[in-house]
Design a protein around this motif. Sequence first.
Motif, PDB file in Angstrom:
ATOM      1  N   VAL A   4      34.064 -16.862  -2.793  1.00  0.00           N
ATOM      2  CA  VAL A   4      33.787 -15.433  -2.841  1.00  0.00           C
ATOM      3  C   VAL A   4      32.625 -15.179  -3.803  1.00  0.00           C
ATOM      4  N   THR A   5      31.653 -14.428  -3.336  1.00  0.00           N
ATOM      5  CA  THR A   5      30.549 -14.025  -4.201  1.00  0.00           C
ATOM      6  C   THR A   5      30.428 -12.501  -4.128  1.00  0.00           C
ATOM      7  N   GLY A   6      29.889 -11.908  -5.163  1.00  0.00           N
ATOM      8  CA  GLY A   6      29.738 -10.456  -5.165  1.00  0.00           C
ATOM      9  C   GLY A   6      28.909 -10.004  -6.346  1.00  0.00           C
ATOM     10  N   THR A   7      28.622  -8.725  -6.350  1.00  0.00           N
ATOM     11  CA  THR A   7      27.858  -8.111  -7.428  1.00  0.00           C
ATOM     12  C   THR A   7      28.747  -7.101  -8.131  1.00  0.00           C
ATOM     13  N   PHE A   8      28.759  -7.154  -9.445  1.00  0.00           N
ATOM     14  CA  PHE A   8      29.554  -6.235 -10.240  1.00  0.00           C
ATOM     15  C   PHE A   8      28.628  -5.531 -11.214  1.00  0.00           C
ATOM     16  N   SER A   9      28.860  -4.248 -11.405  1.00  0.00           N
ATOM     17  CA  SER A   9      27.997  -3.472 -12.274  1.00  0.00           C
ATOM     18  C   SER A   9      28.803  -2.413 -13.013  1.00  0.00           C
ATOM     19  N   THR A  10      28.371  -2.112 -14.231  1.00  0.00           N
ATOM     20  CA  THR A  10      29.003  -1.027 -14.982  1.00  0.00           C
ATOM     21  C   THR A  10      28.301   0.297 -14.691  1.00  0.00           C
ATOM     22  N   GLU A  11      27.212   0.248 -13.951  1.00  0.00           N
ATOM     23  CA  GLU A  11      26.448   1.439 -13.572  1.00  0.00           C
ATOM     24  C   GLU A  11      26.708   1.753 -12.110  1.00  0.00           C
ATOM     25  N   LYS A  12      26.546   3.035 -11.738  1.00  0.00           N
ATOM     26  CA  LYS A  12      26.627   3.419 -10.334  1.00  0.00           C
ATOM     27  C   LYS A  12      25.499   2.725  -9.584  1.00  0.00           C
ATOM     28  N   ALA A  13      25.733   2.452  -8.320  1.00  0.00           N
ATOM     29  CA  ALA A  13      24.744   1.729  -7.521  1.00  0.00           C
ATOM     30  C   ALA A  13      23.410   2.462  -7.435  1.00  0.00           C
ATOM     31  N   ASP A  14      23.440   3.793  -7.490  1.00  0.00           N
ATOM     32  CA  ASP A  14      22.202   4.550  -7.365  1.00  0.00           C
ATOM     33  C   ASP A  14      21.510   4.801  -8.705  1.00  0.00           C
ATOM     34  N   ASN A  15      22.061   4.294  -9.805  1.00  0.00           N
ATOM     35  CA  ASN A  15      21.435   4.496 -11.117  1.00  0.00           C
ATOM     36  C   ASN A  15      20.175   3.646 -11.246  1.00  0.00           C
ATOM     37  N   ASN A  16      19.195   4.213 -11.899  1.00  0.00           N
ATOM     38  CA  ASN A  16      17.923   3.554 -12.139  1.00  0.00           C
ATOM     39  C   ASN A  16      17.999   2.835 -13.484  1.00  0.00           C
ATOM     40  N   ILE A  17      17.677   1.561 -13.520  1.00  0.00           N
ATOM     41  CA  ILE A  17      17.762   0.774 -14.749  1.00  0.00           C
ATOM     42  C   ILE A  17      16.834   1.327 -15.823  1.00  0.00           C
ATOM     43  N   GLU A  19      16.075   4.502 -16.245  1.00  0.00           N
ATOM     44  CA  GLU A  19      16.743   5.686 -16.790  1.00  0.00           C
ATOM     45  C   GLU A  19      17.854   5.280 -17.758  1.00  0.00           C
ATOM     46  N   ALA A  20      18.620   4.256 -17.388  1.00  0.00           N
ATOM     47  CA  ALA A  20      19.700   3.786 -18.258  1.00  0.00           C
ATOM     48  C   ALA A  20      19.145   3.243 -19.571  1.00  0.00           C
ATOM     49  N   ALA A  21      18.054   2.495 -19.501  1.00  0.00           N
ATOM     50  CA  ALA A  21      17.451   1.917 -20.706  1.00  0.00           C
ATOM     51  C   ALA A  21      16.888   3.007 -21.616  1.00  0.00           C
ATOM     52  N   VAL A  22      16.183   3.964 -21.042  1.00  0.00           N
ATOM     53  CA  VAL A  22      15.601   5.041 -21.840  1.00  0.00           C
ATOM     54  C   VAL A  22      16.708   5.927 -22.414  1.00  0.00           C
ATOM     55  N   CYS A  23      17.734   6.199 -21.627  1.00  0.00           N
ATOM     56  CA  CYS A  23      18.862   7.010 -22.109  1.00  0.00           C
ATOM     57  C   CYS A  23      19.523   6.338 -23.315  1.00  0.00           C
ATOM     58  N   ILE A  59      15.118  12.778 -18.769  1.00  0.00           N
ATOM     59  CA  ILE A  59      16.431  12.688 -19.414  1.00  0.00           C
ATOM     60  C   ILE A  59      16.624  13.815 -20.422  1.00  0.00           C
ATOM     61  N   LEU A  60      15.606  14.096 -21.216  1.00  0.00           N
ATOM     62  CA  LEU A  60      15.712  15.171 -22.204  1.00  0.00           C
ATOM     63  C   LEU A  60      15.869  16.530 -21.530  1.00  0.00           C
ATOM     64  N   HIS A  61      15.224  16.726 -20.398  1.00  0.00           N
ATOM     65  CA  HIS A  61      15.364  17.972 -19.636  1.00  0.00           C
ATOM     66  C   HIS A  61      16.806  18.126 -19.140  1.00  0.00           C
ATOM     67  N   ILE A  62      17.375  17.057 -18.624  1.00  0.00           N
ATOM     68  CA  ILE A  62      18.767  17.085 -18.158  1.00  0.00           C
ATOM     69  C   ILE A  62      19.706  17.362 -19.323  1.00  0.00           C
ATOM     70  N   ALA A  63      19.501  16.677 -20.449  1.00  0.00           N
ATOM     71  CA  ALA A  63      20.356  16.868 -21.623  1.00  0.00           C
ATOM     72  C   ALA A  63      20.263  18.300 -22.144  1.00  0.00           C
ATOM     73  N   GLU A  64      19.065  18.864 -22.143  1.00  0.00           N
ATOM     74  CA  GLU A  64      18.874  20.242 -22.599  1.00  0.00           C
ATOM     75  C   GLU A  64      19.632  21.219 -21.694  1.00  0.00           C
ATOM     76  N   ASN A  65      19.575  20.996 -20.384  1.00  0.00           N
ATOM     77  CA  ASN A  65      20.287  21.868 -19.444  1.00  0.00           C
ATOM     78  C   ASN A  65      21.795  21.765 -19.610  1.00  0.00           C
ATOM     79  N   VAL A  66      22.301  20.549 -19.797  1.00  0.00           N
ATOM     80  CA  VAL A  66      23.735  20.356 -20.005  1.00  0.00           C
ATOM     81  C   VAL A  66      24.174  21.037 -21.301  1.00  0.00           C
ATOM     82  N   ALA A  67      23.401  20.869 -22.361  1.00  0.00           N
ATOM     83  CA  ALA A  67      23.728  21.496 -23.651  1.00  0.00           C
ATOM     84  C   ALA A  67      23.750  23.013 -23.522  1.00  0.00           C
ATOM     85  N   LEU A  68      22.771  23.577 -22.830  1.00  0.00           N
ATOM     86  CA  LEU A  68      22.718  25.025 -22.640  1.00  0.00           C
ATOM     87  C   LEU A  68      23.932  25.518 -21.856  1.00  0.00           C
ATOM     88  N   ASP A  69      24.269  24.820 -20.776  1.00  0.00           N
ATOM     89  CA  ASP A  69      25.451  25.196 -19.978  1.00  0.00           C
ATOM     90  C   ASP A  69      26.718  25.160 -20.820  1.00  0.00           C
TER      91      ASP A  69
END
Length: 128
Positions: A4-17, A19-23, A59-69
């Motif tokens: 059996v072979t497979g790929t395992f990840s702690t990130e969602k499949a659609d996440n950009n590496i 974005e994760a690194a900069v975050c 990322i900062l734009h998203i964080a700012e919007n979440v904080a405001l909400d």
Amino acid sequence: MCGVTGTFSTEKADNNINEAAVCGTVAIGAGYSQITEFCAALNIPQLNKKTYIKTEGKILHIAENVALDEMLAAGQKERALAIEAGEIDKDGVPYITVVVDGAWSKRSYKSNYNASSGVATIVGLLSD
């Protein structure tokens, strides 16, 4: 042995590496220079500075919007709690009591240095 072979990840499949690194870099208070050194130490390709800056802005734009909400939702909750407690003026405007605290870094390397920015927190007295 089982074949059996497979790929395992702690990130969602659609996440950009990138974005994760900069975050992660932003979360620990580091920047482009630090992520470049980290990538070099791991012997992995480094982010282009232009890509880093563009991704950081996103990322900062998203964080700012979440904080405001979140702040608006907390304000609405405090407003409702104040009205429920009868803490309103003659015009029906609720009195909202808050507790405030703030801080800024102060370092000393043979001279006094006060940071030009800091952090503050406002907590509604009636909310959890």
